[in-house]
Write a protein that holds these residues in place. Sequence first.
Motif, PDB file in Angstrom:
ATOM      1  N   VAL A  96       0.841  -1.211   0.000  1.00 58.85           N
ATOM      2  CA  VAL A  96       0.000   0.000   0.000  1.00 58.85           C
ATOM      3  C   VAL A  96       0.872   1.256   0.000  1.00 58.85           C
ATOM      4  N   LEU A  97       1.920   1.248   0.818  1.00 56.86           N
ATOM      5  CA  LEU A  97       2.774   2.440   0.904  1.00 56.86           C
ATOM      6  C   LEU A  97       3.464   2.711  -0.424  1.00 56.86           C
ATOM      7  N   LYS A  98       3.845   1.648  -1.121  1.00 54.40           N
ATOM      8  CA  LYS A  98       4.478   1.808  -2.450  1.00 54.40           C
ATOM      9  C   LYS A  98       3.473   2.422  -3.427  1.00 54.40           C
ATOM     10  N   ALA A  99       2.233   1.928  -3.354  1.00 57.99           N
ATOM     11  CA  ALA A  99       1.196   2.454  -4.257  1.00 57.99           C
ATOM     12  C   ALA A  99       0.925   3.931  -3.959  1.00 57.99           C
ATOM     13  N   ILE A 100       0.872   4.281  -2.682  1.00 56.31           N
ATOM     14  CA  ILE A 100       0.621   5.690  -2.318  1.00 56.31           C
ATOM     15  C   ILE A 100       1.732   6.582  -2.887  1.00 56.31           C
ATOM     16  N   GLU A 101       2.968   6.121  -2.732  1.00 55.80           N
ATOM     17  CA  GLU A 101       4.107   6.909  -3.215  1.00 55.80           C
ATOM     18  C   GLU A 101       3.995   7.127  -4.734  1.00 55.80           C
ATOM     19  N   SER A 102       3.655   6.077  -5.457  1.00 56.28           N
ATOM     20  CA  SER A 102       3.559   6.189  -6.922  1.00 56.28           C
ATOM     21  C   SER A 102       2.414   7.106  -7.342  1.00 56.28           C
ATOM     22  N   ILE A 103       1.286   6.987  -6.659  1.00 51.71           N
ATOM     23  CA  ILE A 103       0.133   7.836  -7.022  1.00 51.71           C
ATOM     24  C   ILE A 103       0.467   9.307  -6.757  1.00 51.71           C
ATOM     25  N   HIS A 104       1.097   9.572  -5.620  1.00 54.19           N
ATOM     26  CA  HIS A 104       1.498  10.956  -5.334  1.00 54.19           C
ATOM     27  C   HIS A 104       2.492  11.475  -6.375  1.00 54.19           C
ATOM     28  N   ALA A 105       3.396  10.588  -6.812  1.00 57.96           N
ATOM     29  CA  ALA A 105       4.435  11.022  -7.757  1.00 57.96           C
ATOM     30  C   ALA A 105       3.850  11.305  -9.143  1.00 57.96           C
ATOM     31  N   GLU A 106       2.831  10.552  -9.536  1.00 57.12           N
ATOM     32  CA  GLU A 106       2.386  10.625 -10.930  1.00 57.12           C
ATOM     33  C   GLU A 106       1.021  11.278 -11.149  1.00 57.12           C
ATOM     34  N   THR A 107       0.322  11.592 -10.088  1.00 55.81           N
ATOM     35  CA  THR A 107      -0.983  12.247 -10.258  1.00 55.81           C
ATOM     36  C   THR A 107      -1.116  13.366  -9.224  1.00 55.81           C
ATOM     37  N   SER A 108      -2.170  14.141  -9.379  1.00 55.04           N
ATOM     38  CA  SER A 108      -2.443  15.185  -8.367  1.00 55.04           C
ATOM     39  C   SER A 108      -3.505  14.719  -7.378  1.00 55.04           C
ATOM     40  N   LEU A 109      -3.826  13.425  -7.414  1.00 46.81           N
ATOM     41  CA  LEU A 109      -4.905  12.911  -6.569  1.00 46.81           C
ATOM     42  C   LEU A 109      -4.539  12.898  -5.091  1.00 46.81           C
ATOM     43  N   ASP A 110      -5.535  13.097  -4.258  1.00 48.11           N
ATOM     44  CA  ASP A 110      -5.390  12.800  -2.842  1.00 48.11           C
ATOM     45  C   ASP A 110      -5.617  11.306  -2.683  1.00 48.11           C
ATOM     46  N   VAL A 111      -4.817  10.677  -1.825  1.00 48.74           N
ATOM     47  CA  VAL A 111      -4.947   9.224  -1.652  1.00 48.74           C
ATOM     48  C   VAL A 111      -5.601   8.930  -0.304  1.00 48.74           C
ATOM     49  N   ASP A 112      -6.670   8.173  -0.360  1.00 45.33           N
ATOM     50  CA  ASP A 112      -7.367   7.714   0.837  1.00 45.33           C
ATOM     51  C   ASP A 112      -7.127   6.207   0.978  1.00 45.33           C
ATOM     52  N   CYS A 113      -7.291   5.707   2.185  1.00 42.31           N
ATOM     53  CA  CYS A 113      -7.108   4.270   2.403  1.00 42.31           C
ATOM     54  C   CYS A 113      -8.223   3.715   3.263  1.00 42.31           C
ATOM     55  N   SER A 114      -8.531   2.451   3.023  1.00 43.93           N
ATOM     56  CA  SER A 114      -9.477   1.719   3.849  1.00 43.93           C
ATOM     57  C   SER A 114      -8.909   0.313   4.000  1.00 43.93           C
ATOM     58  N   LEU A 115      -8.192   0.111   5.111  1.00 43.68           N
ATOM     59  CA  LEU A 115      -7.420  -1.125   5.288  1.00 43.68           C
ATOM     60  C   LEU A 115      -7.840  -1.881   6.536  1.00 43.68           C
ATOM     61  N   GLY A 116      -8.960  -1.504   7.126  1.00 47.45           N
ATOM     62  CA  GLY A 116      -9.440  -2.206   8.315  1.00 47.45           C
ATOM     63  C   GLY A 116      -8.858  -1.641   9.602  1.00 47.45           C
ATOM     64  N   LEU A 117      -8.799  -2.494  10.618  1.00 46.29           N
ATOM     65  CA  LEU A 117      -8.314  -2.069  11.933  1.00 46.29           C
ATOM     66  C   LEU A 117      -6.815  -1.804  11.863  1.00 46.29           C
TER      67      LEU A 117
END
Length: 284
Positions: free
Chosen positions: A74-95
Amino acid sequence: MELESLISAQTGGCQEDCAFCSQSIFYDAPAQRHAFLPLDQVMAAARATEASGASAFCIVVAVRGPDQRLMNQVLKAIESIHAETSLDVDCSLGLLTRPQAEALRDAGVHHYNHNLETSRSFFPTIVTTHTWEERVETCLLVKELGMELCSGGILGLGETWEQRLELAYELRELDPHEIPLNFLNPRPGTPLAGRRPIEAKEALRAIAIFRLVFPDKIIRYAGGRELVLRDAQALGLVGGINGMIVGNYLTTAGRPAAEDVKLAGDLGLPIVPSTRTAAETEAR
Ligand code: SF4
């Protein structure tokens, strides 16, 4: 109107027994099942989200809570999304544990989604493998660490109107940044498969009540709206909805994002980007 899209990055095989969910291993529900998606598939979905006009992208996984391997993915995906888009990244990963929540905050996660699902008094009828109080603990942790909390529920599980109000006031105690409202779309194979979806009028009344309880929050249309409201979806926007999950949901199909953008435009509701938290701004 704020738009968000989500990706079910890891689907099915969940060890919890939420009675509405086709991703639980407890039920013989015909749901898709896959491990965490390859990064290029997550990125393709993120780019499509950006192109649709949405400003936020939520990574959702079907687990009680993430293990270290999943956190790393997940952390790798967040880093890539931040690097390549202007999107805000939200997460829903449970407890979450505290170190996990800190890692997500430090990675610049915008919202953490963790729904209460239903009222405290009705929760044990719907879930027995974890408690309502455990969900509240993760919600409080997310807020304490400076992420915005996104927490709502599902209506139509068999709860009474009193329990819907109970949920609304319990959420008000938590004071989330936004409240997603789902309507049960009964999934074959789950214990709630035979439950009749609530009527459109009932859903609209609930939206209006939640808006009265939360005059200044984002109340977001989430799963089940197409099934329950059909052509009355616009009335929900007039009656209190000011956020939408667009595109597909976790295990059910939504409608094309362009239709929701058009609907908001027809109603004169401008599409606005989500606001960023201090922690997120610092991380980015
Ligand atoms: S709702 Fe979430 S925690 Fe519950 S069974 Fe489904 S994926 Fe698991």
